[in-house]
Scaffold this active site. Structure first.
Site, short mmCIF file in Angstrom:
data_model
loop_
_atom_site.label_atom_id
_atom_site.label_comp_id
_atom_site.label_asym_id
_atom_site.label_seq_id
_atom_site.Cartn_x
_atom_site.Cartn_y
_atom_site.Cartn_z
N HIS A 110 -10.49 -5.31 -3.67
CA HIS A 110 -9.12 -5.71 -2.84
C HIS A 110 -9.15 -6.05 -1.40
O HIS A 110 -10.28 -5.90 -0.63
CB HIS A 110 -8.51 -4.31 -2.94
CG HIS A 110 -8.61 -3.15 -2.42
ND1 HIS A 110 -9.61 -2.42 -3.25
CD2 HIS A 110 -8.61 -2.23 -1.20
CE1 HIS A 110 -10.25 -1.37 -2.49
NE2 HIS A 110 -9.36 -1.39 -1.16
N HIS A 119 -7.20 -5.81 2.13
CA HIS A 119 -5.99 -5.31 2.59
C HIS A 119 -5.35 -6.25 3.84
O HIS A 119 -6.02 -7.01 4.39
CB HIS A 119 -6.21 -4.14 3.79
CG HIS A 119 -6.82 -2.89 3.17
ND1 HIS A 119 -6.07 -1.94 2.84
CD2 HIS A 119 -7.95 -2.54 2.39
CE1 HIS A 119 -7.00 -0.94 2.23
NE2 HIS A 119 -8.14 -1.27 1.89
N ASN A 165 -12.81 -3.11 2.41
CA ASN A 165 -14.01 -2.09 2.70
C ASN A 165 -14.78 -2.11 1.31
O ASN A 165 -14.20 -2.50 0.26
CB ASN A 165 -12.99 -0.59 2.69
CG ASN A 165 -12.13 -0.86 3.98
OD1 ASN A 165 -12.27 -1.18 5.02
ND2 ASN A 165 -11.05 -0.10 3.89
N ASP A 176 0.72 -1.30 -0.13
CA ASP A 176 0.10 -0.16 -0.16
C ASP A 176 0.97 1.31 0.12
O ASP A 176 1.73 1.33 0.85
CB ASP A 176 -0.85 -0.08 1.33
CG ASP A 176 -2.09 0.95 1.00
OD1 ASP A 176 -3.33 0.71 0.95
OD2 ASP A 176 -1.68 2.25 1.19
P1 5GP Z 1 -9.65 1.29 0.20
O1 5GP Z 1 -10.06 2.58 1.38
O2 5GP Z 1 -10.48 1.65 -1.07
O3 5GP Z 1 -10.09 0.25 0.86
O4 5GP Z 1 -8.22 1.21 0.11
C1 5GP Z 1 -7.27 1.93 -0.97
C2 5GP Z 1 -5.94 1.79 -0.80
O5 5GP Z 1 -5.45 2.20 -1.75
C3 5GP Z 1 -5.64 2.53 0.37
O6 5GP Z 1 -5.10 2.33 1.52
C4 5GP Z 1 -4.38 3.61 -0.19
O7 5GP Z 1 -3.54 4.04 0.52
C5 5GP Z 1 -4.13 2.76 -1.38
N1 5GP Z 1 -3.76 3.25 -2.61
C6 5GP Z 1 -4.38 4.47 -3.29
N2 5GP Z 1 -3.63 4.74 -4.41
C7 5GP Z 1 -2.51 3.82 -4.35
C8 5GP Z 1 -1.74 3.81 -5.55
O8 5GP Z 1 -1.50 4.55 -6.60
N3 5GP Z 1 -0.59 2.76 -4.96
C9 5GP Z 1 -0.64 2.02 -4.17
N4 5GP Z 1 0.08 0.91 -3.92
N5 5GP Z 1 -1.85 1.98 -3.09
C10 5GP Z 1 -2.40 2.86 -3.43
#
Ligand code: 5GP
Length: 118
Positions: free
Chosen positions: A104, A106, A91, A33
């Site tokens: 996805h 985590h 999420n 992440d």
């Molecule tokens: P969500 O809130 O959708 O469950 O999590 C999205 C995750 O993607 C977040 O933890 C955020 O830090 C990560 N993220 C967003 N953009 C990027 C990116 O360009 N590269 C990587 N490696 N992680 C990302």
């Protein structure tokens, strides 16, 4: 709701945005992440176009589902989290705090991460 093929994870899968890959096979890609919330914070994404855990579970094929969850386990092994443990969360939509609309999981670990949400 339809899948947005311009989301960041779709762009990572197409190689348009770099990532720090941990594990990859025909079903899934795992990478670190960009804004880690724990000492180890990985994301595992399926290679198909699925918006969230329900879309994936209802609409992916059996091989995709098995392959994805096996990739989650292989990522845990690659990160050496098996012995001490970790948290796997997904999420989903607005109330779940989902920012990227590509399914996805985590994986958070490297220290005790507390109990659920706090
Ligand atoms: P969500 O809130 O959708 O469950 O999590 C999205 C995750 O993607 C977040 O933890 C955020 O830090 C990560 N993220 C967003 N953009 C990027 C990116 O360009 N590269 C990587 N490696 N992680 C990302």
């Amino acid at each position: 709701m339809t899948y947005d093929s311009h989301n960041i994870f779709a762009r990572i899968l197409r190689g348009e945005i770099p990532n720090k890959t941990i594990y990859e096979d025909e079903y899934a890609l795992a990478f670190h992440d960009i804004a880690p919330q724990a000492p180890v914070h990985a994301l595992v994404i399926p290679k198909g176009e699925f918006m969230d855990v329900c879309d994936f579970s209802l609409n992916a094929g059996a091989a995709q589902i098995a392959g994805f969850w096996q990739a989650v386990a292989k990522t845990v092994t690659a990160l050496e989290l098996e012995q001490n443990g970790f948290r796997a969360i997904s999420n989903c939509k607005e109330h779940g705090g989902q920012e990227v609309p590509h399914f996805h999981v985590h994986i958070l670990g490297g220290k005790p991460v507390g109990r659920m949400i706090s």
